[in-house]
Design an enzyme around this catalytic site. Structure first.
Site, PDB file in Angstrom:
ATOM      1  N   ARG A 192       0.825  -1.209   0.000  1.00  0.00           N
ATOM      2  CA  ARG A 192       0.000   0.000   0.000  1.00  0.00           C
ATOM      3  C   ARG A 192       0.860   1.261   0.000  1.00  0.00           C
ATOM      4  O   ARG A 192       0.500   2.286   0.557  1.00  0.00           O
ATOM      5  CB  ARG A 192      -0.957   0.013   1.211  1.00  0.00           C
ATOM      6  CG  ARG A 192      -1.890  -1.170   1.287  1.00  0.00           C
ATOM      7  CD  ARG A 192      -2.815  -1.269   0.083  1.00  0.00           C
ATOM      8  NE  ARG A 192      -3.621  -2.478   0.157  1.00  0.00           N
ATOM      9  CZ  ARG A 192      -3.299  -3.649  -0.373  1.00  0.00           C
ATOM     10  NH1 ARG A 192      -2.172  -3.762  -1.073  1.00  0.00           N
ATOM     11  NH2 ARG A 192      -4.067  -4.702  -0.247  1.00  0.00           N
ATOM     12  N   SER A 222     -11.148  -0.712   3.474  1.00  0.00           N
ATOM     13  CA  SER A 222     -10.215  -1.015   4.561  1.00  0.00           C
ATOM     14  C   SER A 222      -9.622   0.290   5.106  1.00  0.00           C
ATOM     15  O   SER A 222      -8.923   0.994   4.380  1.00  0.00           O
ATOM     16  CB  SER A 222      -9.096  -1.926   4.071  1.00  0.00           C
ATOM     17  OG  SER A 222      -9.620  -3.144   3.598  1.00  0.00           O
ATOM     18  N   GLU A 224      -4.882   3.364   6.050  1.00  0.00           N
ATOM     19  CA  GLU A 224      -4.736   3.406   4.594  1.00  0.00           C
ATOM     20  C   GLU A 224      -5.328   4.709   4.065  1.00  0.00           C
ATOM     21  O   GLU A 224      -4.932   5.219   3.030  1.00  0.00           O
ATOM     22  CB  GLU A 224      -5.503   2.240   3.953  1.00  0.00           C
ATOM     23  CG  GLU A 224      -4.739   0.937   3.893  1.00  0.00           C
ATOM     24  CD  GLU A 224      -5.378  -0.051   2.944  1.00  0.00           C
ATOM     25  OE1 GLU A 224      -5.805   0.379   1.849  1.00  0.00           O
ATOM     26  OE2 GLU A 224      -5.447  -1.243   3.285  1.00  0.00           O
TER      27      GLU A 224
END
Length: 336
Positions: free
Chosen positions: A162, A236, A332
């Protein structure tokens, strides 16, 4: 281009948080983007795509530029490999479906991920064993200050979990305008991750094709994750933490059911959703904000929540998980 004033950004983010931008432009071409950047007058700029990876915590005082650059085209073919270029404003799932319709393999595990194509390399989005770094060939970006157009190859992006160079060394310097993917006419399926094999069996799939894998991923995501159009969320909220093997072994000795997956370099990836659920947050609700009752990794806006309320709840979840497991969860989602 039409510059609008005092525009609500609520329709442009999946969290559905009410916040306004002082100025707003919707961009359809690279040339319009270069012009908008040149005329921004040094004011603060917010780049918007699908708005699926951000949390608006206050009104934005500068210029919001929404990147709506369209287009999906085959730019090169070599043997079984096919290079597909997509504009940054293409809806990600639309790209997945269109490439599947071309009988191309590579994006099926990334089905139904929210957002636009332009954000995919920034976050190195991934799901069910596949990440952007596995399929991206190159991208084109525009420098915010100079207007220079530059090509970044896969290796230039310094992809991590990520992560990419656009979230670190080049943060805030470039606007991605297109992404080119190297796909294949020969299926190279990834079905060992998560519940894909189990779901394919439950669906009675006789022949496992890229389309079948996509259908299974869509089924799994729809069964676990709330639709942002119905319940505001950013998917998420936290990354799955990667911890030293020694720390994992110590935790495993106390929590025997703690899952973990090798992450390389002596580290273990632990599911953040598992940690949050075991810390007691799954299904939690406090007024307009809460933690989803089917996936603890998702913080939701039940309607009317402020960005500050979502941020404060995420901080409480982080503190709780750290107290119980000694693990720092990292968002995130980008806080604006």
């Amino acid at each position: 281009m039409k510059v609008l004033e005092n525009v609500s950004l609520k329709p442009y983010t999946t969290f559905g948080i009410e916040a306004k931008s002082r100025y707003f432009i919707d961009i359809q071409t690279v040339e319009e983007l270069v012009e908008a950047l040149a005329q921004s007058g040094g004011q603060e700029i917010l780049i918007l795509g699908g708005g699926s990876n951000m949390l608006l915590t206050k009104d934005f005082p500068g210029l919001a530029i929404r990147i709506s650059i369209p287009g999906i085209t085959i730019v090169r073919e070599e043997g079984d490999d096919v290079w597909v270029k997509a504009g940054a404003g293409v809806v990600w799932h639309q790209l997945v479906l269109q490439t599947l319709g071309m009988d191309l393999c590579g994006l099926e595990n990334l089905s139904l991920i929210p957002g636009f194509v332009g954000a995919s390399p920034m976050q190195n989005i991934g799901a069910y064993g596949v990440e952007i770094k596995d399929v991206m060939d190159e991208l084109e970006a525009v420098h915010r200050t100079t207007g220079e157009r530059k090509i970044f190859r896969n290796e230039d992006c310094r992809f991590g979990y990520r992560e990419s160079i656009f979230k670190h060394e080049l943060k805030g310097q470039y606007v991605i305008v297109s992404v080119t993917f190297r796909l294949s006419r020969v299926p190279k399926l990834h079905i060992a991750y998560g519940d894909i094999q189990k779901t394919l069996q439950e669906m009675g799939v006789a022949e496992i094709t890229p389309k079948a894998v996509s259908d299974a991923v869509i089924h799994i995501r729809q069964s676990k994750l709330p639709d942002p159009a119905v319940l505001g969320n950013a998917g998420s909220f936290f990354k799955n933490p990667e911890i030293p093997r020694a720390q994992y072994d110590d935790l495993k000795a106390v929590h025997s059911d703690l899952p973990g997956y090798p992450a390389g370099e002596g580290r273990v990836k632990v599911p953040a959703g598992w940690l949050i659920e075991r810390a007691g947050w799954k299904g939690y609700r406090d007024g307009a904000v809460g933690v989803h009752d089917r996936q603890a990794l998702v913080i939701v806006n039940f309607g009317g929540a402020t960005g500050a309320q979502v941020r404060d709840l995420s901080a409480k979840v982080q503190a709780s998980v750290f107290e119980k497991y000694g693990i720092n969860l990292q968002p995130e989602v980008n806080f604006i």
